[in-house]
Design an enzyme around this catalytic site. Structure first.
Site, PDB file in Angstrom:
ATOM      1  N   LYS A   3      -5.311 -10.238  -6.704  1.00  0.00           N
ATOM      2  CA  LYS A   3      -6.610 -10.512  -6.070  1.00  0.00           C
ATOM      3  C   LYS A   3      -7.673  -9.512  -6.541  1.00  0.00           C
ATOM      4  CE  LYS A   3      -6.116  -7.794  -1.906  1.00  0.00           C
ATOM      5  NZ  LYS A   3      -6.268  -7.567  -0.514  1.00  0.00           N
ATOM      6  N   LYS A  24       0.824  -1.219   0.000  1.00  0.00           N
ATOM      7  CA  LYS A  24       0.000   0.000   0.000  1.00  0.00           C
ATOM      8  C   LYS A  24       0.850   1.257   0.000  1.00  0.00           C
ATOM      9  CE  LYS A  24      -4.447  -1.447   1.710  1.00  0.00           C
ATOM     10  NZ  LYS A  24      -5.462  -1.373   2.745  1.00  0.00           N
ATOM     11  N   LYS A  84     -11.202  -3.782  -4.285  1.00  0.00           N
ATOM     12  CA  LYS A  84     -11.991  -2.558  -4.431  1.00  0.00           C
ATOM     13  C   LYS A  84     -11.175  -1.477  -5.126  1.00  0.00           C
ATOM     14  CE  LYS A  84     -13.794  -3.368   0.202  1.00  0.00           C
ATOM     15  NZ  LYS A  84     -13.588  -3.074   1.606  1.00  0.00           N
TER      16      LYS A  84
END
Ligand code: TYM
Length: 343
Positions: free
Chosen positions: A205, A121, A208
């Site tokens: 994966k 991230k 969102k």
């Protein structure tokens, strides 16, 4: 990873959380929510919309509030029942933030530096990320431990965070000479739904945050959108294999078979017994029909909850009261164990 044995006492308590950062997708549903719904019939369960986690990256005030509302409504639309499970928004229960601070004095820098999700991230800009993004997994441990939860249903991507929660619990118990005060929480990561991949790239994966909406099925997609997205999903020129071994190295194909298996609640081998030898032109419409049958009722219920905001408010307020009633006695003991003086 053992399934909890059904008991009525606090010997077994299930906890899990979902971030209010955008629409829920099929990965969230198959990896987490569908499992929450099953567990609520067998165990004491606590489920939380984790808005404190969401602010580890910048959020817009109105958008965050609306997302918390949407995810809460999605919990109910997926079948969580406030009569059976405790359902609430994290920031309405003070124990989470307080325990996160205490546990951040137990967790070690080196443990957090190893967290791959932070590295993913933060990317190259780790120096500019918030301290909260770095200590995110400590807050996650606090979520679980404030309820002395024993089992945590999550998707495969949360495995490392769960291992850290166990390390933090064990270290707290040892450092404060409070043997077995915090249970070491067991992750429940099972079945073909535990790791659902992007429909556009079977090596990453479903998420969102993927900029391509075609990469995921959102829980509120229309039947037409669902059918279109599966039609466009990446596979390969070979058809559906007869055996699970035939999926090796074919991540797009493997993902579609896993989705079918998770939705139908059967094994991948069973899916291949049904479809082995067919082309994707047969398999994909069957998968789309199955997904529409499972997801349409959820989308309808979601619309109903959105039309009745007062009912949602009532449910979430009652959930926060229940969550406080469980976590506050735990926090009183934590303060005693740590040695905080309350004159
Ligand atoms: P979050 O909000 O990213 O995801 C919610 C749940 O969905 C699962 N999930 C998936 N499962 C299968 N395939 C996928 N592609 C997929 N994408 C997401 C996640 O594993 C998760 O179970 N850190 C957590 C939230 C959290 C939490 C907690 C979880 C905060 N505190 C305490 C458990 C216990 C997260 O970001 O999940």
């Amino acid at each position: 990873m053992t399934e909890p044995s059904p008991r009525n006492s606090h010997e077994t308590r299930v906890f899990s959380g979902v971030q209010p950062t955008g629409q829920l997708h099929l990965g969230n549903y198959l990896g987490a929510l569908s499992k929450f719904v099953k567990l609520q019939d067998q165990h004491e369960c606590v489920f939380c919309v984790v808005d404190l986690h969401a602010i580890t990256v910048p959020q817009k005030r109105n958008v965050l509030a609306e997302n918390s509302r949407q995810i809460s409504a999605a919990f109910l639309a997926c079948g969580l029942d406030p009569e059976k499970a405790t359902i609430f928004v994290q920031s309405s229960v003070p124990a989470h933030a307080e325990l996160a601070w205490i546990l951040s004095c137990t967790a070690r820098m080196g443990w957090l530096e190893r967290m791959t999700q932070f590295k993913d991230k933060a990317g190259k800009d780790a120096e500019r990320s918030s301290v909260g993004l770095f200590s995110y997994p400590v807050l996650q441990a606090a979520d679980i431990l404030a309820y002395q939860a024993t089992h945590v249903p999550v998707g495969d991507d949360q495995k490392q965070h769960l291992e850290l929660s166990r390390d933090i619990a064990a270290r707290f118990n040892r450092d404060y000479d409070a043997p077995e005060f915090f249970p070491l929480p067991e992750p429940l990561i099972q079945g073909p739904g535990a790791r659902i991949m992007s429909l556009k790239d079977g090596s990453v994966k479903m998420s969102k945050s993927d900029p391509s909406d075609l990469s995921r099925i959102n829980l509120n997609d229309s039947p037409e959108q669902i059918t279109k997205k599966f039609k466009k999903a990446r596979t390969d020129p070979d058809g559906v294999p007869q055996e699970v071994e035939g999926l090796a190295g074919r991540d797009g194909a493997d993902n579609l078979v896993a989705i079918y298996a998770a939705l139908a609640e059967i094994s991948k081998a069973d899916v291949l017994r049904q479809f082995g030898g067919q082309g994707w032109g047969v398999f994909k419409p069957a998968l789309a029909d199955l997904a529409v049958a499972k997801l349409s009722p959820i989308a309808e219920r979601l619309a109903q909850f959105n039309n009745d905001p007062a009912e949602l408010d009532r449910v979430l307020r009652a959930g926060a009261d229940k969550a406080n009633a469980i976590s506050e006695p735990v926090m009183q003991k934590v303060r005693e164990i740590v040695g905080f003086w309350r004159p």
